[in-house]
Design a protein around this motif. Structure first.
Motif, PDB file in Angstrom:
ATOM      1  N   ALA A  15       0.828  -1.207   0.000  1.00 31.27           N
ATOM      2  CA  ALA A  15       0.000   0.000   0.000  1.00 31.27           C
ATOM      3  C   ALA A  15       0.865   1.262   0.000  1.00 31.27           C
ATOM      4  N   SER A  41      13.133  -0.611   6.381  1.00 27.44           N
ATOM      5  CA  SER A  41      14.171  -1.206   5.542  1.00 27.44           C
ATOM      6  C   SER A  41      14.457  -0.264   4.375  1.00 27.44           C
ATOM      7  N   LYS A  47       5.203  -8.544  -0.872  1.00 28.89           N
ATOM      8  CA  LYS A  47       5.126  -9.518   0.225  1.00 28.89           C
ATOM      9  C   LYS A  47       4.526 -10.875  -0.180  1.00 28.89           C
ATOM     10  N   HIS A  51       7.281 -16.263   0.374  1.00 27.76           N
ATOM     11  CA  HIS A  51       7.512 -17.716   0.482  1.00 27.76           C
ATOM     12  C   HIS A  51       8.493 -18.190  -0.592  1.00 27.76           C
ATOM     13  N   GLY A  81      13.878   4.391   8.696  1.00 32.35           N
ATOM     14  CA  GLY A  81      13.591   4.540  10.126  1.00 32.35           C
ATOM     15  C   GLY A  81      12.369   3.736  10.508  1.00 32.35           C
ATOM     16  N   SER A 120       0.986   2.660   7.181  1.00 30.22           N
ATOM     17  CA  SER A 120       0.771   1.453   6.348  1.00 30.22           C
ATOM     18  C   SER A 120       1.892   0.475   6.695  1.00 30.22           C
ATOM     19  N   THR A 177      -0.117 -18.374   3.029  1.00 28.43           N
ATOM     20  CA  THR A 177       1.326 -18.363   3.283  1.00 28.43           C
ATOM     21  C   THR A 177       1.856 -19.777   3.532  1.00 28.43           C
ATOM     22  N   GLN A 180       1.326 -22.244   0.419  1.00 27.91           N
ATOM     23  CA  GLN A 180       2.209 -21.949  -0.715  1.00 27.91           C
ATOM     24  C   GLN A 180       3.668 -22.244  -0.349  1.00 27.91           C
ATOM     25  N   PRO A 274       1.821  -4.765  13.839  1.00 31.66           N
ATOM     26  CA  PRO A 274       3.069  -4.626  14.592  1.00 31.66           C
ATOM     27  C   PRO A 274       2.781  -4.036  15.992  1.00 31.66           C
ATOM     28  N   MET A 308      -3.979   2.323   6.429  1.00 29.00           N
ATOM     29  CA  MET A 308      -4.452   1.502   5.294  1.00 29.00           C
ATOM     30  C   MET A 308      -3.648   0.210   5.249  1.00 29.00           C
ATOM     31  N   THR A 322      -5.411  -8.397   2.733  1.00 26.93           N
ATOM     32  CA  THR A 322      -4.812  -8.952   1.511  1.00 26.93           C
ATOM     33  C   THR A 322      -4.124  -7.846   0.726  1.00 26.93           C
ATOM     34  N   ALA A 323      -3.281  -8.273  -0.218  1.00 27.67           N
ATOM     35  CA  ALA A 323      -2.588  -7.308  -1.074  1.00 27.67           C
ATOM     36  C   ALA A 323      -3.615  -6.541  -1.909  1.00 27.67           C
ATOM     37  N   GLN A 324      -4.661  -7.239  -2.306  1.00 31.26           N
ATOM     38  CA  GLN A 324      -5.699  -6.604  -3.121  1.00 31.26           C
ATOM     39  C   GLN A 324      -6.345  -5.426  -2.377  1.00 31.26           C
ATOM     40  N   ALA A 326      -5.080  -3.816   0.217  1.00 36.12           N
ATOM     41  CA  ALA A 326      -4.048  -2.798   0.488  1.00 36.12           C
ATOM     42  C   ALA A 326      -3.868  -1.888  -0.731  1.00 36.12           C
TER      43      ALA A 326
END
Ligand SMILES: Cc1cc2nc3c(=O)[nH]c(=O)nc-3n(C[C@H](O)[C@H](O)[C@H](O)COP(=O)(O)OP(=O)(O)OC[C@H]3O[C@@H](n4cnc5c(N)ncnc54)[C@H](O)[C@@H]3O)c2cc1C
Length: 426
Positions: A15, A41, A47, A51, A81, A120, A177, A180, A274, A308, A322-324, A326
Motif C-alpha cells: 500500500a 528497511s 510480500k 515464500h 527509520g 501502512s 502463506t 504456498q 506490529p 491503510m 490482503t494485497a488486493q 491494500a
C-alpha cells in the motif's frame, strides 16, 4: 512563500509505496505537497512473494525495489527509520535510532512533523502467545525473516544431502502463506537436486498443521480439498484440526498430545498489527492491534491520521488483510487526498472484491471470482491460476516502475534464467 502541505507515509509495502509513487507523481511533482516515505528497511518487496524468497526460488536482487531510487524518480523523499511513537497534538512521529548489525548508531532518534500521516506498516503472524513459538520458530513476515529461513533451509539441506538423512519441516498455518510455502519448499528441493552431481536427493518431510477443519479457509471448499490432494500427492502431510499447544527445539506439541518432530519450524498462522501500534497513545485498536479507522481510512479520533493495508481495521465493514485490499486503499487515497488537502471531504473507501488466487509452486493453482466461480486446477495443472498470480506481481511492478522499466524488468528476469541457477544455492 507558504509552507507546502506535509504528507508522511510510514511503511513502503504494497500500500505505502503505491501511494507514495502516485502522490509523488501528482501533488509532489506539482509542488502542492511534500511527500515523505519512511520505512524500516531500504528496499521494497512484494510480500506475497516472500515464500519464494524463503524457499530460494525467487532471486531477491531482481525483485527488490530501492526506496531511494523510487523516491528520486517520483518526486518524494525517503528516510529509513522505524516508527516508535506518535504525538498527535504536536503532529509529529518519532523514529527510533537506526543501528547497524555491529551495534553502531547510524542515525539518532529523530522526529518528523506532518500535516497528514498515513500509517501502512503491515502485519505479522500471530502466535497467540503459544508457549515456545517465539523462541523456537521462524516467521516469514518480511525479507529479513525469509532470507534467514532460506539460510537455515540451505544448511539443513546440505547436511541431509551429505549424511543421507531426511529433513523434516513443520509449518503451522494452512492459509495462503503456509500452503504456498509447503509447495514451494518441495519445488526448491527438486530444483536443488539438479545441481547435486547426480546424488540422490534427501527426503523432505513437510508437515502442514492447520487448527481449522480445512486448509485455505478463505477459498471455497472445493479448492481446499483439491489443494490438500495436490499437497499430499507431492508428499506433504497435511493435518487439519491440529491445534498446536507448544513448540520446542525438536518440534511442535499438539493439544491432543501428539508430537510433530521438526528440524525447521515455521509459524505462518494468524495476523496481527506490529506491536508499535500500542504506543500510539489513546486510540482505538482492534483485538489484533490494528488501527480502527472510519470508511474514509481516517482514525476514529483524528482526521489527520490515516491507516491503510493490513494494519488498518475498518470497523464498519472489515476487509480481509490482503494485497488486493491494500492496493485498493492506496489507490483510493491517491485519488482523493489531493482534493482533501484543499478542503474537500473524503469519500468512503469501498472494497471491490476481484477474487483470489493461490499457486502451489509449479504444481497447481486455483483462483476464485467473487460469484464463487473457481478456475485453475485442471488438466493444465492450474496454469491459468498460476499465470494470474504472476500477472498480479507484474502489474504491481509496472505500477511502480512505469511501462518501459516494467518491461525491462520482465526481460531481465527472463534472461536471468539463462545465467543463474533457478534456485538459490549460495
Ligand atoms: C508469504 C505471504 C504470501 C501472501 N500471499 C498473498 C496472496 O497471494 N494474495 C494476497 O492478496 N495477499 C497475500 N499475502 C498478504 C499480503 O502480502 C498483505 O496483505 C499485503 O502485503 C499488505 O500490504 P501492506 O502495505 O499493508 O503491508 P506490507 O506489504 O507488509 O508493508 C508494510 C511495510 O511497512 C514497513 N514497516 C513495518 N513496521 C514498520 C515500522 N515500525 N516503521 C516503519 N516501517 C515499518 C515494512 O518494512 C513494510 O515495507 C501474503 C502474505 C505473505 C506473508
Amino acid at each position: 512563500m507558504a509552507q507546502k502541505f506535509r504528507i508522511v507515509i510510514v511503511g513502503g509495502g504494497v500500500a505505502g509505496l503505491a501511494l507514495a509513487t502516485r502522490l509523488g507523481k501528482s501533488v509532489g511533482k506539482s509542488g502542492r505537497a511534500e511527500i515523505t516515505l519512511v520505512d524500516k528497511s531500504f528496499a521494497h518487496v512484494w510480500k506475497p512473494m516472500l515464500h519464494c524468497f524463503a524457499a530460494g526460488t525467487a532471486a531477491n536482487e531482481n525483485d527488490r525495489i530501492s526506496f531511494m531510487s523510487q523516491a528520486s524518480r517520483h518526486h518524494f523523499e525517503f528516510w529509513p527509520g522505524e516508527i516508535s511513537g506518535m504525538d498527535r497534538k504536536a503532529k509529529t512521529i518519532t523514529l527510533a535510532p537506526v543501528i547497524d548489525t555491529n551495534g553502531e548508531t547510524i542515525l539518532d532518534e529523530r522526529s518528523l512533523e506532518y500535516d497528514a500521516v498515513i500509517l501502512s506498516i503491515g502485519s505479522r503472524a500471530n502466535d497467540f502467545g503459544t508457549p515456545g513459538v517465539a523462541q523456537h520458530c521462524m516467521f516469514i513476515d518480511n525479507l529479513v525473516d525469509a532470507n534467514g529461513f532460506n539460510d537455515r533451509f540451505r544448511k539443513e539441506l546440505l547436511k541431509a544431502f551429505a549424511y543421507h538423512r531426511e529433513l523434516d519441516i513443520a509449518i503451522v498455518g494452512g492459509g495462503a502463506t503456509g500452503t504456498q510455502l509447503a509447495a514451494e519448499l518441495h519445488k526448491a528441493l527438486g530444483l536443488a537436486a539438479l545441481y547435486s552431481f547426480g546424488q540422490k536427493p534427501p527426503e523432505l518431510k513437510i508437515t502442514l498443521l492447520e487448527a481449522g477443519p480445512r486448509i485455505l479457509p478463505a477459498f471455497p471448499e472445493a479448492v481446499s480439498e483439491a489443494a490438500m490432494k495436490q499437497l499430499e500427492a507431492i508428499g506433504v502431510s497435511v493435518r487439519t484440526s491440529a491445534m498446536v499447544s507448544g513448540a520446542d527445539e525438536n518440534g511442535f506439541m499438539l493439544k491432543d498430545g501428539t508430537r510433530i518432530p521438526a528440524t525447521l519450524r515455521v509459524w505462518a498462522a494468524g495476523v496481527k498489527a506490529p506491536d508499535v501500534t500500542r504506543k500510539f497513545g489513546d486510540i482505538k485498536l482492534s483485538r489484533s492491534g490494528q488501527l480502527e479507522v472510519r470508511p474514509t481510512l481516517q482514525l476514529l479520533e483524528d482526521d489527520s491520521v490515516f491507516a491503510m493495508g493490513d494494519c488498518a481495521f475498518i470497523a464498519d465493514k472489515p476487509v480481509a488483510p490482503t494485497a488486493q485490499a491494500a492496493r485498493q486503499q492506496a489507490h483510493h487515497l491517491a485519488r482523493h487526498l489531493p482534493a482533501w488537502i484543499n478542503g474537500r471531504p473524503l469519500p468512503p473507501f469501498v472494497f471491490n472484491n476481484k477474487g483470489a488466487v493461490v499457486a502451489l509452486g509449479d504444481y497447481n493453482g486455483w483462483g476464485t471470482f467473487p460469484g464463487g466461480t473457481v478456475f485453475g486446477g485442471g488438466w493444465l495443472h492450474g496454469l491459468s491460476a498460476r499465470m494470474v498470480h504472476l500477472m498480479l506481481y507484474r502489474q504491481h511492478q509496472f505500477e511502480l516502475y512505469g511501462p518501459f522499466r516494467g518491461m525491462v524488468s520482465c526481460l531481465v528476469d527472463w534472461l536471468d534464467v539463462f545465467v543463474r541457477p533457478s534456485v538459490r544455492l549460495d
